[in-house]
Design an enzyme around this catalytic site. Sequence first.
Site, PDB file in Angstrom:
ATOM      1  N   GLU A   1       0.854  -1.193   0.000  1.00 56.25           N
ATOM      2  CA  GLU A   1       0.000   0.000   0.000  1.00 56.25           C
ATOM      3  C   GLU A   1       0.893   1.246   0.000  1.00 56.25           C
ATOM      4  O   GLU A   1       1.855   1.314   0.743  1.00 56.25           O
ATOM      5  CB  GLU A   1      -0.866  -0.030   1.262  1.00 56.25           C
ATOM      6  CG  GLU A   1      -1.713   1.189   1.474  1.00 56.25           C
ATOM      7  CD  GLU A   1      -2.669   1.418   0.313  1.00 56.25           C
ATOM      8  OE1 GLU A   1      -3.445   0.519  -0.022  1.00 56.25           O
ATOM      9  OE2 GLU A   1      -2.624   2.525  -0.263  1.00 56.25           O
TER      10      GLU A   1
ATOM     11  N   LEU B   1      -0.461   4.533   0.303  1.00 57.17           N
ATOM     12  CA  LEU B   1      -1.235   5.732   0.680  1.00 57.17           C
ATOM     13  C   LEU B   1      -0.430   6.666   1.565  1.00 57.17           C
ATOM     14  O   LEU B   1       0.457   6.242   2.310  1.00 57.17           O
ATOM     15  CB  LEU B   1      -2.545   5.342   1.381  1.00 57.17           C
ATOM     16  CG  LEU B   1      -2.519   4.747   2.797  1.00 57.17           C
ATOM     17  CD1 LEU B   1      -2.380   5.799   3.879  1.00 57.17           C
ATOM     18  CD2 LEU B   1      -3.780   3.955   3.035  1.00 57.17           C
TER      19      LEU B   1
ATOM     20  N   GLY C   1      13.587  21.282   5.033  1.00 50.84           N
ATOM     21  CA  GLY C   1      13.196  21.743   6.360  1.00 50.84           C
ATOM     22  C   GLY C   1      13.670  20.793   7.430  1.00 50.84           C
ATOM     23  O   GLY C   1      14.778  20.247   7.349  1.00 50.84           O
TER      24      GLY C   1
ATOM     25  N   CYS D   1       6.221   5.713   8.926  1.00 51.46           N
ATOM     26  CA  CYS D   1       6.653   4.930   7.756  1.00 51.46           C
ATOM     27  C   CYS D   1       8.090   5.195   7.315  1.00 51.46           C
ATOM     28  O   CYS D   1       8.942   4.316   7.431  1.00 51.46           O
ATOM     29  CB  CYS D   1       5.694   5.170   6.601  1.00 51.46           C
ATOM     30  SG  CYS D   1       4.057   4.474   6.928  1.00 51.46           S
TER      31      CYS D   1
ATOM     32  N   ARG E   1       3.815   9.859  15.458  1.00 54.64           N
ATOM     33  CA  ARG E   1       4.895   8.864  15.497  1.00 54.64           C
ATOM     34  C   ARG E   1       6.157   9.486  14.903  1.00 54.64           C
ATOM     35  O   ARG E   1       6.136  10.055  13.821  1.00 54.64           O
ATOM     36  CB  ARG E   1       4.487   7.605  14.694  1.00 54.64           C
ATOM     37  CG  ARG E   1       3.424   6.792  15.410  1.00 54.64           C
ATOM     38  CD  ARG E   1       3.029   5.558  14.614  1.00 54.64           C
ATOM     39  NE  ARG E   1       2.215   5.867  13.458  1.00 54.64           N
ATOM     40  CZ  ARG E   1       1.677   4.956  12.650  1.00 54.64           C
ATOM     41  NH1 ARG E   1       1.872   3.675  12.878  1.00 54.64           N
ATOM     42  NH2 ARG E   1       0.939   5.319  11.623  1.00 54.64           N
TER      43      ARG E   1
HETATM   44  N1  LIG Z   1       0.114   4.560   8.001  1.00 52.87           N
HETATM   45  C1  LIG Z   1       0.296   4.605   6.697  1.00 52.87           C
HETATM   46  O1  LIG Z   1       0.151   5.650   6.076  1.00 52.87           O
HETATM   47  C2  LIG Z   1       0.718   3.375   5.929  1.00 52.87           C
HETATM   48  C3  LIG Z   1       0.712   3.414   4.530  1.00 52.87           C
HETATM   49  C4  LIG Z   1       1.150   2.299   3.819  1.00 52.87           C
HETATM   50  C5  LIG Z   1       1.604   1.175   4.490  1.00 52.87           C
HETATM   51  N2  LIG Z   1       1.628   1.183   5.840  1.00 52.87           N
HETATM   52  C6  LIG Z   1       2.065  -0.048   6.522  1.00 52.87           C
HETATM   53  O2  LIG Z   1       0.883  -0.656   7.030  1.00 52.87           O
HETATM   54  C7  LIG Z   1       1.150  -1.356   8.245  1.00 52.87           C
HETATM   55  C8  LIG Z   1       0.235  -0.820   9.333  1.00 52.87           C
HETATM   56  O3  LIG Z   1       0.567   0.525   9.578  1.00 52.87           O
HETATM   57  P1  LIG Z   1      -0.419   1.502  10.351  1.00 52.87           P
HETATM   58  O4  LIG Z   1       0.139   2.850  10.199  1.00 52.87           O
HETATM   59  O5  LIG Z   1      -1.817   1.220   9.940  1.00 52.87           O
HETATM   60  O6  LIG Z   1      -0.187   0.998  11.857  1.00 52.87           O
HETATM   61  P2  LIG Z   1      -1.166   1.134  13.096  1.00 52.87           P
HETATM   62  O7  LIG Z   1      -0.327   0.930  14.293  1.00 52.87           O
HETATM   63  O8  LIG Z   1      -1.993   2.362  12.956  1.00 52.87           O
HETATM   64  O9  LIG Z   1      -2.150  -0.108  12.928  1.00 52.87           O
HETATM   65  C9  LIG Z   1      -1.782  -1.427  13.121  1.00 52.87           C
HETATM   66  C10 LIG Z   1      -2.983  -2.168  13.717  1.00 52.87           C
HETATM   67  O10 LIG Z   1      -2.696  -3.562  13.784  1.00 52.87           O
HETATM   68  C11 LIG Z   1      -3.286  -4.048  14.975  1.00 52.87           C
HETATM   69  N3  LIG Z   1      -2.696  -5.347  15.324  1.00 52.87           N
HETATM   70  C12 LIG Z   1      -1.461  -5.578  15.863  1.00 52.87           C
HETATM   71  N4  LIG Z   1      -1.300  -6.910  16.031  1.00 52.87           N
HETATM   72  C13 LIG Z   1      -2.426  -7.501  15.568  1.00 52.87           C
HETATM   73  C14 LIG Z   1      -2.841  -8.852  15.458  1.00 52.87           C
HETATM   74  N5  LIG Z   1      -2.056  -9.851  15.842  1.00 52.87           N
HETATM   75  N6  LIG Z   1      -4.071  -9.105  14.959  1.00 52.87           N
HETATM   76  C15 LIG Z   1      -4.879  -8.104  14.564  1.00 52.87           C
HETATM   77  N7  LIG Z   1      -4.531  -6.793  14.647  1.00 52.87           N
HETATM   78  C16 LIG Z   1      -3.323  -6.512  15.134  1.00 52.87           C
HETATM   79  C17 LIG Z   1      -3.036  -2.960  15.984  1.00 52.87           C
HETATM   80  O11 LIG Z   1      -3.873  -3.085  17.121  1.00 52.87           O
HETATM   81  C18 LIG Z   1      -3.308  -1.709  15.141  1.00 52.87           C
HETATM   82  O12 LIG Z   1      -4.669  -1.338  15.214  1.00 52.87           O
HETATM   83  C19 LIG Z   1       2.642  -1.130   8.489  1.00 52.87           C
HETATM   84  O13 LIG Z   1       3.349  -2.206   7.926  1.00 52.87           O
HETATM   85  C20 LIG Z   1       2.951   0.146   7.731  1.00 52.87           C
HETATM   86  O14 LIG Z   1       4.305   0.239   7.392  1.00 52.87           O
HETATM   87  C21 LIG Z   1       1.169   2.229   6.578  1.00 52.87           C
HETATM   88  O1  LIG Z   2       9.057  17.388   0.452  1.00 46.20           O
HETATM   89  C1  LIG Z   2       8.835  16.824   1.519  1.00 46.20           C
HETATM   90  C2  LIG Z   2       7.829  15.834   1.669  1.00 46.20           C
HETATM   91  C3  LIG Z   2       7.647  15.265   2.922  1.00 46.20           C
HETATM   92  N1  LIG Z   2       8.412  15.632   3.973  1.00 46.20           N
HETATM   93  C4  LIG Z   2       8.217  14.986   5.274  1.00 46.20           C
HETATM   94  O2  LIG Z   2       8.320  13.585   5.080  1.00 46.20           O
HETATM   95  C5  LIG Z   2       7.468  12.869   5.976  1.00 46.20           C
HETATM   96  C6  LIG Z   2       6.603  11.902   5.224  1.00 46.20           C
HETATM   97  O3  LIG Z   2       5.690  12.593   4.414  1.00 46.20           O
HETATM   98  P1  LIG Z   2       4.707  11.843   3.411  1.00 46.20           P
HETATM   99  O4  LIG Z   2       5.492  10.974   2.524  1.00 46.20           O
HETATM  100  O5  LIG Z   2       3.815  12.845   2.804  1.00 46.20           O
HETATM  101  O6  LIG Z   2       3.821  11.060   4.473  1.00 46.20           O
HETATM  102  P2  LIG Z   2       3.419   9.575   4.845  1.00 46.20           P
HETATM  103  O7  LIG Z   2       1.962   9.621   5.114  1.00 46.20           O
HETATM  104  O8  LIG Z   2       4.358   9.092   5.892  1.00 46.20           O
HETATM  105  O9  LIG Z   2       3.600   8.697   3.520  1.00 46.20           O
HETATM  106  C7  LIG Z   2       4.770   7.963   3.232  1.00 46.20           C
HETATM  107  O10 LIG Z   2       4.762   6.725   3.900  1.00 46.20           O
HETATM  108  C8  LIG Z   2       3.592   5.905   3.601  1.00 46.20           C
HETATM  109  C9  LIG Z   2       3.660   4.677   4.474  1.00 46.20           C
HETATM  110  O11 LIG Z   2       4.578   3.743   4.008  1.00 46.20           O
HETATM  111  C10 LIG Z   2       3.603   5.579   2.115  1.00 46.20           C
HETATM  112  O12 LIG Z   2       2.482   4.745   1.812  1.00 46.20           O
HETATM  113  C11 LIG Z   2       3.557   6.869   1.317  1.00 46.20           C
HETATM  114  O13 LIG Z   2       3.597   6.586  -0.085  1.00 46.20           O
HETATM  115  C12 LIG Z   2       4.754   7.737   1.718  1.00 46.20           C
HETATM  116  O14 LIG Z   2       4.687   8.995   1.055  1.00 46.20           O
HETATM  117  C13 LIG Z   2       6.692  13.954   6.742  1.00 46.20           C
HETATM  118  O15 LIG Z   2       7.315  14.170   7.991  1.00 46.20           O
HETATM  119  C14 LIG Z   2       6.827  15.177   5.862  1.00 46.20           C
HETATM  120  O16 LIG Z   2       6.753  16.379   6.591  1.00 46.20           O
HETATM  121  C15 LIG Z   2       9.394  16.604   3.828  1.00 46.20           C
HETATM  122  O17 LIG Z   2      10.100  16.922   4.783  1.00 46.20           O
HETATM  123  N2  LIG Z   2       9.581  17.166   2.597  1.00 46.20           N
END
Ligand SMILES: NC(=O)c1ccc[n+]([C@@H]2O[C@H](COP(=O)([O-])OP(=O)(O)OC[C@H]3O[C@@H](n4cnc5c(N)ncnc54)[C@H](O)[C@@H]3O)[C@@H](O)[C@H]2O)c1
Ligand SMILES: O=c1ccn([C@@H]2O[C@H](COP(=O)(O)OP(=O)(O)O[C@H]3O[C@H](CO)[C@@H](O)[C@H](O)[C@H]3O)[C@@H](O)[C@H]2O)c(=O)[nH]1
Length: 438
Positions: free
Chosen positions: A154, A156, A259, A266, A335
Amino acid sequence: MDERICVIGTGYLGATHAACMAELGFEVLGVDVDERKVAMLSEGIVPFAEPGLDDLVSRHVRHGGLRFTTSLAEAAEFATVHFVCVGTPQARDGHGADLGAVFSVVEGLAPLLSQDCLIVGKSTVPAGTAARLTERLAALTPSGVDAEVAWNPEFLREGHAIEDTVRPDRLVLGVASAEAEKILRQLYRQPIREGVPVVVTDVPTAELSKLAANAFLATKISFINAMAEMSDLVGADVVSLADVLGYDDRIGRRGLSAGIGFGGGCLPKDIRALTAQAEELGAGAGELLSAVDVANLRMRERVVELAVEACDSDPRGRQVAVLGAAFKPLSDDVRDSPALHVATTLRGLGARVRVFDPVANDSASRVAPALDYVDSARAAVTGADLVLHLTEWPEFRTLDPLTLGSAVNRRRIVDGRNGLDPDRWRLAGWSYRALGRP
Ligand SMILES: NC(=O)c1ccc[n+]([C@@H]2O[C@H](COP(=O)([O-])OP(=O)(O)OC[C@H]3O[C@@H](n4cnc5c(N)ncnc54)[C@H](O)[C@@H]3O)[C@@H](O)[C@H]2O)c1
Ligand SMILES: O=c1ccn([C@@H]2O[C@H](COP(=O)(O)OP(=O)(O)O[C@H]3O[C@H](CO)[C@@H](O)[C@H](O)[C@H]3O)[C@@H](O)[C@H]2O)c(=O)[nH]1
């Protein structure tokens, strides 16, 4: 095909994925070990801030297309496609990923399976994880039941999670069989019909593609921050410099904002996971990404240095206003937040720190309870000796330096995000400092 799916792990990624799949017309069961989260989501309440998600979740919960449970047994019975969205945080004892939750889900689900199914990993994991999970599945699944693992990483961004999920830049389908590809294409038929590009690949490539994408984004940010440091030394302006670089299509302006550096749940942990794996395998990527990490953390310290300088080298007893606590705007996620790191460091140096974030005050106060939190920018800056702009919320851009100037003790601002207009602040009598700007 079964139009019912499970989403296991309902945090930032899972809750969004579950709601968006419900929006795409599937009947969705979300599963989490966190009872509080499951209770809230079952009421249609999202436990974190993400634009538009409350509406989406509450609507589908109300209509019955989206339910939540803590029971894996219920999940095993409910559907034949299980998306794994649990956390993969940085391991406590090093810089690799903690894959405990991913293994716990697969090992917990496998013995409960009574029908053939596809387990689709969405969590971010080092390449090779799916292969290890496949071995565990084979060992624990009842005989006669066929279970396969695919990876569908993913991409996002928080703050834009719904649009990124419903209409992503690309879909990556990491599959080991034609049947798995068919199921995933069917699940994503709407975005595919709407023209979202699809890359069908093998499972390790899919796993690596996610860490590689984040590593590239992190490297781009550390690169422009390295140029900010150069700009400071030669009297250049990194914002204009980024404009110049950004006009080159091969570089692009997005993700080139210099900055305080990157934070969040992530980028930092993902470059460390890739570094750890590269080092284990003796690959040069480890060296490159360690440098990216070090350069990134140095930016936080640079902001602290600018703040200390602005306090005439002695922050003790100074009143410091911190605008922003979230790791980025449009999110309450703190975080690994650079803003909170700077705020707590200055407090450690003896400053009296008052923080205002439009949505992240609550989440920040849980992880950094010693700081003072107030409910407006005006309240934060009143009587301040120094103002720090550390998360670029749109509403901070339009703050009026003249009005705020009459509330502060001294008109000094450090813009850790290069997000404010220096001329406006200087014309209103402020000393404006930023990284990489004259
Ligand atoms: N946050 C993002 O923007 C984002 C985007 C892309 C990918 N990811 C990836 O997605 C994964 C999740 O990230 P997140 O930000 O949603 O984390 P998060 O901590 O917000 O959510 C993780 C969830 O998993 C649950 N969990 C933990 N152990 C479990 C189990 N054994 N069974 C069922 N549920 C359980 C937790 O209670 C929590 O609600 C990570 O690998 C992260 O790197 C996150
Ligand atoms: O030009 C930039 C862009 C971002 N940031 C910083 O970088 C961090 C991450 O920003 P951003 O990438 O927008 O946020 P996330 O929501 O953490 O998304 C990243 O991490 C996700 C979880 O893996 C991925 O899915 C996304 O594609 C990836 O962009 C933040 O602290 C921003 O302030 C900068 O300092 N300069």
